[in-house]
Each structure stands twice: as structure tokens, then as C-alpha cells.
Motif scaffolding. Structure first.
Motif, PDB file in Angstrom:
ATOM      1  N   ASN A 122      25.532   5.976  26.794  1.00  0.00           N
ATOM      2  CA  ASN A 122      24.800   6.845  25.718  1.00  0.00           C
ATOM      3  C   ASN A 122      25.590   6.510  24.360  1.00  0.00           C
ATOM      4  N   ASP A 123      24.422   6.863  23.664  1.00  0.00           N
ATOM      5  CA  ASP A 123      24.671   6.633  21.959  1.00  0.00           C
ATOM      6  C   ASP A 123      25.196   8.024  21.412  1.00  0.00           C
ATOM      7  N   GLU A 124      25.502   7.869  20.286  1.00  0.00           N
ATOM      8  CA  GLU A 124      26.080   8.916  19.443  1.00  0.00           C
ATOM      9  C   GLU A 124      25.430  10.450  19.668  1.00  0.00           C
ATOM     10  N   ASP A 125      24.064  10.173  19.786  1.00  0.00           N
ATOM     11  CA  ASP A 125      23.237  11.424  20.158  1.00  0.00           C
ATOM     12  C   ASP A 125      23.025  11.823  21.296  1.00  0.00           C
ATOM     13  N   GLY A 126      23.786  11.237  22.323  1.00  0.00           N
ATOM     14  CA  GLY A 126      23.799  11.564  23.889  1.00  0.00           C
ATOM     15  C   GLY A 126      22.568  10.751  24.726  1.00  0.00           C
ATOM     16  N   ALA A 127      21.750   9.957  23.951  1.00  0.00           N
ATOM     17  CA  ALA A 127      20.762   9.135  24.484  1.00  0.00           C
ATOM     18  C   ALA A 127      21.126   8.294  25.449  1.00  0.00           C
ATOM     19  N   GLU A 128      20.577   8.063  26.592  1.00  0.00           N
ATOM     20  CA  GLU A 128      21.033   7.267  27.691  1.00  0.00           C
ATOM     21  C   GLU A 128      20.247   5.799  27.673  1.00  0.00           C
ATOM     22  N   HIS A 129      20.827   4.790  27.552  1.00  0.00           N
ATOM     23  CA  HIS A 129      20.286   3.550  27.592  1.00  0.00           C
ATOM     24  C   HIS A 129      20.946   2.462  28.505  1.00  0.00           C
ATOM     25  N   TYR A 130      19.837   2.218  29.346  1.00  0.00           N
ATOM     26  CA  TYR A 130      20.164   1.305  30.562  1.00  0.00           C
ATOM     27  C   TYR A 130      20.120  -0.207  30.273  1.00  0.00           C
ATOM     28  N   HIS A 131      21.135  -0.974  31.048  1.00  0.00           N
ATOM     29  CA  HIS A 131      21.267  -2.139  30.750  1.00  0.00           C
ATOM     30  C   HIS A 131      21.206  -2.891  32.254  1.00  0.00           C
ATOM     31  N   TRP A 132      20.886  -3.850  32.426  1.00  0.00           N
ATOM     32  CA  TRP A 132      20.756  -4.849  33.868  1.00  0.00           C
ATOM     33  C   TRP A 132      21.351  -6.147  33.278  1.00  0.00           C
ATOM     34  N   LEU A 133      22.216  -6.534  34.242  1.00  0.00           N
ATOM     35  CA  LEU A 133      22.934  -7.801  33.800  1.00  0.00           C
ATOM     36  C   LEU A 133      22.835  -8.607  35.316  1.00  0.00           C
ATOM     37  N   SER A 134      22.468  -9.820  35.311  1.00  0.00           N
ATOM     38  CA  SER A 134      22.613 -10.865  36.431  1.00  0.00           C
ATOM     39  C   SER A 134      23.773 -11.523  35.967  1.00  0.00           C
ATOM     40  N   ILE A 135      24.832 -11.314  36.950  1.00  0.00           N
ATOM     41  CA  ILE A 135      26.182 -11.785  36.574  1.00  0.00           C
ATOM     42  C   ILE A 135      26.362 -13.251  37.256  1.00  0.00           C
ATOM     43  N   ASP A 136      26.078 -14.428  36.422  1.00  0.00           N
ATOM     44  CA  ASP A 136      25.918 -15.567  36.957  1.00  0.00           C
ATOM     45  C   ASP A 136      27.087 -16.314  36.747  1.00  0.00           C
ATOM     46  N   GLU A 137      28.431 -15.968  36.339  1.00  0.00           N
ATOM     47  CA  GLU A 137      29.392 -16.756  36.081  1.00  0.00           C
ATOM     48  C   GLU A 137      30.617 -16.392  37.000  1.00  0.00           C
ATOM     49  N   TYR A 138      30.740 -16.913  37.921  1.00  0.00           N
ATOM     50  CA  TYR A 138      31.824 -16.438  38.990  1.00  0.00           C
ATOM     51  C   TYR A 138      33.085 -16.313  38.426  1.00  0.00           C
ATOM     52  N   ASP A 139      33.529 -16.823  37.544  1.00  0.00           N
ATOM     53  CA  ASP A 139      34.852 -16.525  37.007  1.00  0.00           C
ATOM     54  C   ASP A 139      35.101 -15.410  36.114  1.00  0.00           C
ATOM     55  N   VAL A 140      33.894 -14.427  35.957  1.00  0.00           N
ATOM     56  CA  VAL A 140      34.137 -13.595  35.005  1.00  0.00           C
ATOM     57  C   VAL A 140      34.256 -12.039  35.633  1.00  0.00           C
ATOM     58  N   TRP A 141      34.052 -12.120  36.968  1.00  0.00           N
ATOM     59  CA  TRP A 141      34.185 -11.022  37.644  1.00  0.00           C
ATOM     60  C   TRP A 141      35.023 -10.956  38.843  1.00  0.00           C
ATOM     61  N   GLU A 142      35.275  -9.515  39.583  1.00  0.00           N
ATOM     62  CA  GLU A 142      35.978  -9.670  40.831  1.00  0.00           C
ATOM     63  C   GLU A 142      35.392  -8.421  41.549  1.00  0.00           C
ATOM     64  N   GLN A 143      35.602  -8.761  42.880  1.00  0.00           N
ATOM     65  CA  GLN A 143      35.312  -7.585  43.650  1.00  0.00           C
ATOM     66  C   GLN A 143      36.510  -6.402  43.713  1.00  0.00           C
ATOM     67  N   VAL A 144      36.075  -5.010  43.726  1.00  0.00           N
ATOM     68  CA  VAL A 144      36.883  -4.112  43.677  1.00  0.00           C
ATOM     69  C   VAL A 144      36.844  -3.299  45.013  1.00  0.00           C
ATOM     70  N   SER A 145      37.792  -2.527  45.355  1.00  0.00           N
ATOM     71  CA  SER A 145      37.722  -1.508  46.429  1.00  0.00           C
ATOM     72  C   SER A 145      36.876  -0.258  45.992  1.00  0.00           C
TER      73      SER A 145
END
Length: 79
Positions: free
Chosen positions: A56-79
Motif C-alpha cells: 500500500n502506498d501513502e494514500d492506501g492504494a494497493e500495488h501488486y508485484h509478482w516475482l519469479s525467485i530464480d536465485e536459490y540462495d536468497v530464500w528459504e521455506q518457512v512453516s
């Protein structure tokens, strides 16, 4: 090699070291700083997890982002 499926939850650990557009780099920085847990909603044609994030920006407007996470060392699975 990490592979995730739809519905898995992941957390971004660090900003990728690759060249990124400024807006994408800023998004990664927010996800890391805030410790956002993201749900994988798709897997792309190369087998990488695809996540969606709504900010959400300062005015409360929603902005959607999509990412394809292609680098294995930058994320981990959580429960």
C-alpha cells in the motif's frame, strides 16, 4: 536444488546479487527488511517459485508485484 510448489511459504533472506531494475531491487529490500512471508502461487516454466506481494502506498492504494525467485540462495521455506 530447491524446488517449491504452489502453496509453499517462503521468506526472502537477501537481495539478489544480480543486476535488477531499481523498482525490483527496492521490492526485495522491503521483503528482506520486513521479513515478509510469501506464498508460492505458481511455478514458472523453469521450475522457480512465483510469489505475489501487495504493498500500500501513502494514500492506501494497493500495488501488486509478482516475482519469479530464480536465485536459490536468497530464500528459504518457512512453516
Amino acid at each position: 536444488m530447491k524446488r517449491r510448489g504452489v502453496g509453499d511459504r517462503i521468506c526472502i533472506l537477501q537481495v539478489p546479487q544480480t543486476s535488477l531494475p531499481p523498482e525490483t531491487r527496492q521490492l526485495y529490500e522491503v521483503l528482506v527488511r520486513e521479513g515478509v512471508v510469501l506464498e508460492v502461487y505458481a511455478v514458472d516454466q523453469w521450475g522457480y517459485p512465483v510469489v505475489e506481494y501487495c504493498a500500500n502506498d501513502e494514500d492506501g492504494a494497493e500495488h501488486y508485484h509478482w516475482l519469479s525467485i530464480d536465485e536459490y540462495d536468497v530464500w528459504e521455506q518457512v512453516s
